[in-house]
Design a protein around this motif. Sequence first.
Motif, PDB file in Angstrom:
ATOM      1  N   GLN A 215       0.831  -1.206   0.000  1.00  0.00           N
ATOM      2  CA  GLN A 215       0.000   0.000   0.000  1.00  0.00           C
ATOM      3  C   GLN A 215       0.867   1.257   0.000  1.00  0.00           C
ATOM      4  N   CYS A 216       1.934   1.250   0.799  1.00  0.00           N
ATOM      5  CA  CYS A 216       2.823   2.416   0.879  1.00  0.00           C
ATOM      6  C   CYS A 216       3.550   2.639  -0.446  1.00  0.00           C
ATOM      7  N   LEU A 217       4.050   1.576  -1.040  1.00  0.00           N
ATOM      8  CA  LEU A 217       4.781   1.699  -2.297  1.00  0.00           C
ATOM      9  C   LEU A 217       3.900   2.210  -3.427  1.00  0.00           C
ATOM     10  N   GLN A 218       2.603   1.891  -3.350  1.00  0.00           N
ATOM     11  CA  GLN A 218       1.680   2.316  -4.399  1.00  0.00           C
ATOM     12  C   GLN A 218       1.131   3.722  -4.159  1.00  0.00           C
ATOM     13  N   SER A 224       6.770   6.531   4.983  1.00  0.00           N
ATOM     14  CA  SER A 224       6.924   5.455   5.949  1.00  0.00           C
ATOM     15  C   SER A 224       5.546   4.958   6.356  1.00  0.00           C
ATOM     16  N   PHE A 225       5.506   3.973   7.237  1.00  0.00           N
ATOM     17  CA  PHE A 225       4.208   3.469   7.677  1.00  0.00           C
ATOM     18  C   PHE A 225       4.322   2.832   9.058  1.00  0.00           C
ATOM     19  N   ASN A 226       3.189   2.831   9.764  1.00  0.00           N
ATOM     20  CA  ASN A 226       3.070   2.115  11.032  1.00  0.00           C
ATOM     21  C   ASN A 226       2.350   0.803  10.773  1.00  0.00           C
ATOM     22  N   TYR A 227       2.838  -0.283  11.374  1.00  0.00           N
ATOM     23  CA  TYR A 227       2.158  -1.570  11.242  1.00  0.00           C
ATOM     24  C   TYR A 227       2.107  -2.260  12.602  1.00  0.00           C
ATOM     25  N   GLY A 228       0.964  -2.815  12.896  1.00  0.00           N
ATOM     26  CA  GLY A 228       0.810  -3.600  14.118  1.00  0.00           C
ATOM     27  C   GLY A 228       0.222  -4.957  13.789  1.00  0.00           C
ATOM     28  N   PRO A 229       0.689  -6.003  14.434  1.00  0.00           N
ATOM     29  CA  PRO A 229       0.179  -7.345  14.131  1.00  0.00           C
ATOM     30  C   PRO A 229      -1.276  -7.554  14.527  1.00  0.00           C
ATOM     31  N   ASN A 230      -1.801  -6.699  15.421  1.00  0.00           N
ATOM     32  CA  ASN A 230      -3.183  -6.835  15.888  1.00  0.00           C
ATOM     33  C   ASN A 230      -4.019  -5.640  15.451  1.00  0.00           C
ATOM     34  N   ASN A 236      -4.677  -1.812  11.211  1.00  0.00           N
ATOM     35  CA  ASN A 236      -3.348  -2.316  11.601  1.00  0.00           C
ATOM     36  C   ASN A 236      -2.246  -1.822  10.651  1.00  0.00           C
ATOM     37  N   CYS A 237      -2.594  -0.854   9.790  1.00  0.00           N
ATOM     38  CA  CYS A 237      -1.623  -0.271   8.866  1.00  0.00           C
ATOM     39  C   CYS A 237      -1.956   1.207   8.707  1.00  0.00           C
ATOM     40  N   GLN A 238      -0.959   2.070   8.914  1.00  0.00           N
ATOM     41  CA  GLN A 238      -1.143   3.514   8.773  1.00  0.00           C
ATOM     42  C   GLN A 238      -0.040   4.073   7.877  1.00  0.00           C
ATOM     43  N   LEU A 239      -0.421   4.716   6.781  1.00  0.00           N
ATOM     44  CA  LEU A 239       0.559   5.286   5.855  1.00  0.00           C
ATOM     45  C   LEU A 239       0.887   6.721   6.251  1.00  0.00           C
ATOM     46  N   VAL A 240       2.183   7.070   6.173  1.00  0.00           N
ATOM     47  CA  VAL A 240       2.666   8.387   6.574  1.00  0.00           C
ATOM     48  C   VAL A 240       3.192   9.106   5.324  1.00  0.00           C
ATOM     49  N   ARG A 241       2.663  10.292   5.049  1.00  0.00           N
ATOM     50  CA  ARG A 241       3.054  11.022   3.839  1.00  0.00           C
ATOM     51  C   ARG A 241       3.548  12.433   4.144  1.00  0.00           C
ATOM     52  N   CYS A 242       4.155  12.627   5.308  1.00  0.00           N
ATOM     53  CA  CYS A 242       4.638  13.963   5.657  1.00  0.00           C
ATOM     54  C   CYS A 242       5.841  13.830   6.578  1.00  0.00           C
ATOM     55  N   PHE A 243       6.415  14.989   6.954  1.00  0.00           N
ATOM     56  CA  PHE A 243       7.575  15.011   7.835  1.00  0.00           C
ATOM     57  C   PHE A 243       7.294  14.268   9.139  1.00  0.00           C
ATOM     58  N   SER A 244       8.310  13.631   9.680  1.00  0.00           N
ATOM     59  CA  SER A 244       8.259  13.054  11.009  1.00  0.00           C
ATOM     60  C   SER A 244       9.339  13.733  11.830  1.00  0.00           C
TER      61      SER A 244
END
Length: 263
Positions: A215-218, A224-230, A236-244
């Motif tokens: 999803q992030c690559l597309q 970057s992205f946040n991923y959690g197994p649960n 359980n997936c959050q895409l980041v498109r700005c400064f951190s």
Amino acid sequence: MWMKLLLLFGFWNIDKKFVFGLENLALNKPTRQTSEYGSGLISSNAVDGNLRNDDYSCSHTKNRTDTPNWLLVDLEAEYEITSIKVLNRREHNGDRLNNFTVSVWQYDPGPHIKYNMVDNENCICVHYPNTAERGTWTNLTCTKICMGRFVLFILNYQEILSICELEIFGNIYNGCSTQYLPEMNIKKVEGKRSSSPNCTLLPYEVVNVYECIHQCLQMNNCISFNYGPNLINTVNCQLVRCFSHPKQDFTVDSDWIWRYLSH
């Protein structure tokens, strides 16, 4: 006839974006720096097109703390960076601008900015060990072509960083680089997640981390992205498109793993 030729080759443009056929990629792009010395001495002064080189027309950090002083420019797209120009202050404090490195990153370097960064984390455009001349431009050509979106100007010693104007030149990256690109790597930081208050995270429910990566690559401009197994509220997936931000925009959270893209 001469006027037509000048316009054709881009020797002059009213908005000062094109000079001698080259586009300044940094002009009015998003920036940030280690700190701000005082009111109005902000990072965007370094890319606003104002060529005055007095104290209040330049960027200006405070004294170094636990990281070197730096200024970061987000070009908002990937380019093959070939050269840079930096305008130094004209008074005696201009002697501070020396022993610096300019590097190029595909992802926002965020908390990874430190002394002696290894080459596989970024591409070193140029290292300048000398003292820049006061009140004038220093023109630097990259020792190798660097492909990326983020350009980091960093001092290699403990001193205030002040830049009156930074211009960056290169070519848009179209997927066919003139240099060899290694495979994409996904690096991770356990137990943390990106949580910038000014950044809307794009939530997804995915089957596994590989689907989140896809999803992030597309997604355009996904850094970057946040991923959690649960699943947490069906996400359980959050895409980041700005400064951190290196210190403020990350939350310690054992349920998540923050991952960023790296070539």
